[in-house]
Design a protein around this motif. Structure first.
Motif, PDB file in Angstrom:
ATOM      1  N   GLY A  14       0.826  -1.204   0.000  1.00  0.00           N
ATOM      2  CA  GLY A  14       0.000   0.000   0.000  1.00  0.00           C
ATOM      3  C   GLY A  14       0.854   1.245   0.000  1.00  0.00           C
ATOM      4  N   GLY A  15       0.253   2.333   0.344  1.00  0.00           N
ATOM      5  CA  GLY A  15       0.959   3.608   0.405  1.00  0.00           C
ATOM      6  C   GLY A  15      -0.035   4.734   0.526  1.00  0.00           C
ATOM      7  N   SER A  16       0.474   5.953   0.571  1.00  0.00           N
ATOM      8  CA  SER A  16      -0.402   7.107   0.666  1.00  0.00           C
ATOM      9  C   SER A  16       0.336   8.357   0.223  1.00  0.00           C
ATOM     10  N   PHE A  17      -0.450   9.363  -0.133  1.00  0.00           N
ATOM     11  CA  PHE A  17       0.130  10.670  -0.409  1.00  0.00           C
ATOM     12  C   PHE A  17       0.570  11.278   0.911  1.00  0.00           C
ATOM     13  N   THR A  18       1.715  11.954   0.900  1.00  0.00           N
ATOM     14  CA  THR A  18       2.196  12.634   2.094  1.00  0.00           C
ATOM     15  C   THR A  18       2.032  14.144   1.989  1.00  0.00           C
ATOM     16  N   GLU A  19       1.927  14.649   0.762  1.00  0.00           N
ATOM     17  CA  GLU A  19       1.640  16.069   0.558  1.00  0.00           C
ATOM     18  C   GLU A  19       1.357  16.330  -0.901  1.00  0.00           C
ATOM     19  N   VAL A  20       0.651  17.421  -1.141  1.00  0.00           N
ATOM     20  CA  VAL A  20       0.484  17.986  -2.467  1.00  0.00           C
ATOM     21  C   VAL A  20       0.889  19.443  -2.359  1.00  0.00           C
ATOM     22  N   ARG A  21       1.591  19.913  -3.363  1.00  0.00           N
ATOM     23  CA  ARG A  21       2.042  21.305  -3.387  1.00  0.00           C
ATOM     24  C   ARG A  21       1.481  21.959  -4.654  1.00  0.00           C
ATOM     25  N   LEU A  22       0.645  22.967  -4.454  1.00  0.00           N
ATOM     26  CA  LEU A  22       0.096  23.734  -5.562  1.00  0.00           C
ATOM     27  C   LEU A  22       0.953  24.966  -5.763  1.00  0.00           C
ATOM     28  N   ARG A  23       1.225  25.294  -7.009  1.00  0.00           N
ATOM     29  CA  ARG A  23       2.052  26.457  -7.334  1.00  0.00           C
ATOM     30  C   ARG A  23       1.303  27.361  -8.326  1.00  0.00           C
ATOM     31  N   PRO A  24       0.185  27.926  -7.879  1.00  0.00           N
ATOM     32  CA  PRO A  24      -0.584  28.768  -8.799  1.00  0.00           C
ATOM     33  C   PRO A  24       0.156  30.054  -9.152  1.00  0.00           C
ATOM     34  N   ARG A  25       0.078  30.378 -10.437  1.00  0.00           N
ATOM     35  CA  ARG A  25       0.581  31.662 -10.941  1.00  0.00           C
ATOM     36  C   ARG A  25      -0.635  32.432 -11.426  1.00  0.00           C
ATOM     37  N   VAL A  26      -0.918  33.527 -10.757  1.00  0.00           N
ATOM     38  CA  VAL A  26      -2.140  34.286 -10.991  1.00  0.00           C
ATOM     39  C   VAL A  26      -1.785  35.669 -11.525  1.00  0.00           C
ATOM     40  N   THR A  27      -2.547  36.093 -12.519  1.00  0.00           N
ATOM     41  CA  THR A  27      -2.435  37.467 -13.010  1.00  0.00           C
ATOM     42  C   THR A  27      -3.756  38.166 -12.696  1.00  0.00           C
ATOM     43  N   VAL A  28      -3.638  39.330 -12.082  1.00  0.00           N
ATOM     44  CA  VAL A  28      -4.820  40.134 -11.756  1.00  0.00           C
ATOM     45  C   VAL A  28      -4.801  41.401 -12.609  1.00  0.00           C
ATOM     46  N   ALA A  29      -5.968  42.031 -12.712  1.00  0.00           N
ATOM     47  CA  ALA A  29      -6.128  43.174 -13.618  1.00  0.00           C
ATOM     48  C   ALA A  29      -5.340  44.409 -13.190  1.00  0.00           C
ATOM     49  N   ASP A  30      -5.118  44.565 -11.877  1.00  0.00           N
ATOM     50  CA  ASP A  30      -4.490  45.803 -11.398  1.00  0.00           C
ATOM     51  C   ASP A  30      -3.613  45.506 -10.183  1.00  0.00           C
ATOM     52  N   ALA A  31      -2.500  46.219 -10.060  1.00  0.00           N
ATOM     53  CA  ALA A  31      -1.571  46.009  -8.956  1.00  0.00           C
ATOM     54  C   ALA A  31      -2.228  46.212  -7.589  1.00  0.00           C
ATOM     55  N   SER A  32      -3.271  47.054  -7.518  1.00  0.00           N
ATOM     56  CA  SER A  32      -3.947  47.297  -6.245  1.00  0.00           C
ATOM     57  C   SER A  32      -4.676  46.039  -5.738  1.00  0.00           C
ATOM     58  N   MET A  33      -4.825  45.037  -6.582  1.00  0.00           N
ATOM     59  CA  MET A  33      -5.540  43.806  -6.222  1.00  0.00           C
ATOM     60  C   MET A  33      -4.618  42.696  -5.720  1.00  0.00           C
ATOM     61  N   ILE A  34      -3.318  42.897  -5.794  1.00  0.00           N
ATOM     62  CA  ILE A  34      -2.372  41.812  -5.492  1.00  0.00           C
ATOM     63  C   ILE A  34      -2.528  41.299  -4.062  1.00  0.00           C
TER      64      ILE A  34
END
Length: 160
Positions: A107-127
């Protein structure tokens, strides 16, 4: 904000083993791990075991599907969190990774998942709000809330 009654959602699919080479499971090497996953009204998904487990590397495996479910759930929850925070997302992609460890007993199992989202927003004031929205998305993600290992986030947010 109106209160909605708590809902229970049910899901159904058919997973059909298509790997019988004529002798069934007469031996460990005598059958393919091919599976067709079908849901009414959706394209069939060709699946198999992961390559190290004698699977077909050209097909989706359960580990791929778990990682995909976590990444997509976070993405969709994140977009909703951004709408509620007044953040306009114009692009989103994620190079997600997962670690699964075998236990030496078959058997076995997951020990972690790492998400690396890269997001672009419309305006710097939203970061800043866009960065905070990842925590809200993690709280809302049904799939992340269903696993017993950490789902970590290394997000990058930039302005268009």
């Amino acid at each position: 904000m109106a209160q909605h009654p708590l809902g229970e959602h049910r899901y159904a699919l058919t997973a059909t083993w298509t790997g019988n080479r004529g002798t069934g499971t007469s031996g460990y090497r005598d059958y393919a791990r091919d599976v067709t996953v079908s849901i009414d009204g959706k394209p069939e998904l060709l699946a198999s075991a992961d390559r190290p487990f004698r699977g077909d590397a050209t097909r989706w495996n359960p580990e791929d599907l778990l990682l995909a479910a976590l990444a997509e759930c976070h993405l969709l929850s994140y977009l909703h969190a951004c709408v509620t925070a007044g953040v306009v997302v114009t692009a989103y992609s994620d190079d997600a990774t997962g670690v699964m460890r075998e236990d030496g007993r078959g058997g076995g199992s997951f020990t972690e998942v790492r998400l690396r989202p890269r997001v672009t927003v419309a305006d710097a004031s939203m970061i800043e709000a866009a960065e905070r929205a990842h925590a809200q998305a993690n709280e809302w993600c049904f799939i992340a809330n269903s696993v017993n290992f950490p789902v970590l986030h290394e997000a990058t947010v930039v302005a268009a």
